[in-house]
Design a protein around this motif. Structure first.
Motif, PDB file in Angstrom:
ATOM      1  N   ASP A  19       5.492   4.179  -1.823  1.00 19.74           N
ATOM      2  CA  ASP A  19       6.192   3.040  -1.234  1.00 19.74           C
ATOM      3  C   ASP A  19       7.411   3.510  -0.448  1.00 19.74           C
ATOM      4  O   ASP A  19       7.673   3.042   0.662  1.00 19.74           O
ATOM      5  N   LEU A  20       8.156   4.452  -0.999  1.00 15.69           N
ATOM      6  CA  LEU A  20       9.319   5.011  -0.326  1.00 15.69           C
ATOM      7  C   LEU A  20       8.921   5.733   0.962  1.00 15.69           C
ATOM      8  O   LEU A  20       9.558   5.564   2.011  1.00 15.69           O
ATOM      9  N   VAL A  21       7.858   6.513   0.908  1.00 17.22           N
ATOM     10  CA  VAL A  21       7.370   7.216   2.101  1.00 17.22           C
ATOM     11  C   VAL A  21       6.914   6.206   3.157  1.00 17.22           C
ATOM     12  O   VAL A  21       7.206   6.361   4.349  1.00 17.22           O
ATOM     13  N   GLY A  22       6.230   5.177   2.744  1.00 15.47           N
ATOM     14  CA  GLY A  22       5.782   4.144   3.681  1.00 15.47           C
ATOM     15  C   GLY A  22       6.934   3.445   4.371  1.00 15.47           C
ATOM     16  O   GLY A  22       6.889   3.180   5.581  1.00 15.47           O
ATOM     17  N   ARG A  23       7.988   3.144   3.622  1.00 12.51           N
ATOM     18  CA  ARG A  23       9.171   2.519   4.234  1.00 12.51           C
ATOM     19  C   ARG A  23       9.846   3.483   5.196  1.00 12.51           C
ATOM     20  O   ARG A  23      10.328   3.072   6.258  1.00 12.51           O
ATOM     21  N   ILE A  25       8.350   5.831   6.928  1.00 12.20           N
ATOM     22  CA  ILE A  25       7.492   5.892   8.109  1.00 12.20           C
ATOM     23  C   ILE A  25       7.725   4.671   8.994  1.00 12.20           C
ATOM     24  O   ILE A  25       7.777   4.787  10.227  1.00 12.20           O
ATOM     25  N   ALA A  26       7.877   3.508   8.384  1.00 17.91           N
ATOM     26  CA  ALA A  26       8.132   2.295   9.161  1.00 17.91           C
ATOM     27  C   ALA A  26       9.422   2.423   9.960  1.00 17.91           C
ATOM     28  O   ALA A  26       9.481   2.027  11.133  1.00 17.91           O
ATOM     29  N   TRP A  27      10.460   2.983   9.356  1.00 15.55           N
ATOM     30  CA  TRP A  27      11.713   3.191  10.081  1.00 15.55           C
ATOM     31  C   TRP A  27      11.555   4.236  11.178  1.00 15.55           C
ATOM     32  O   TRP A  27      12.154   4.116  12.244  1.00 15.55           O
TER      33      TRP A  27
END
Length: 70
Positions: A19-23, A25-27
């Motif tokens: 979840d942290l990696v996904g957020r 990546i979104a940034w």
């Protein structure tokens, strides 16, 4: 009955990590879009060329692709 396994705790930590990696990546995608927009504005309105900015977009795209594909 078998003893309790530590798998649910491990899965919860892995889920939090992804979840942290996904957020992140979104940034990175948002930053990449802003930098690309700035490159276009600088080039076509002000005739300013920045190789470092273009390379940063390439590296951000590579980061998004490699982390997002995993």
């Amino acid at each position: 009955m078998t003893a309790a396994t530590p798998e649910p705790a491990l899965l919860a930590r892995l889920d939090a990590f992804t979840d942290l990696v996904g957020r992140g990546i979104a940034w990175c995608v948002i930053v990449m879009m802003v930098v690309q927009f700035a490159i276009v504005i600088l080039r076509y309105l002000f005739s300013i060329h920045s190789t470092a900015m273009q390379e940063s977009v390439i590296y951000l795209h590579a980061m998004v692709f490699m982390l997002g594909a995993a």
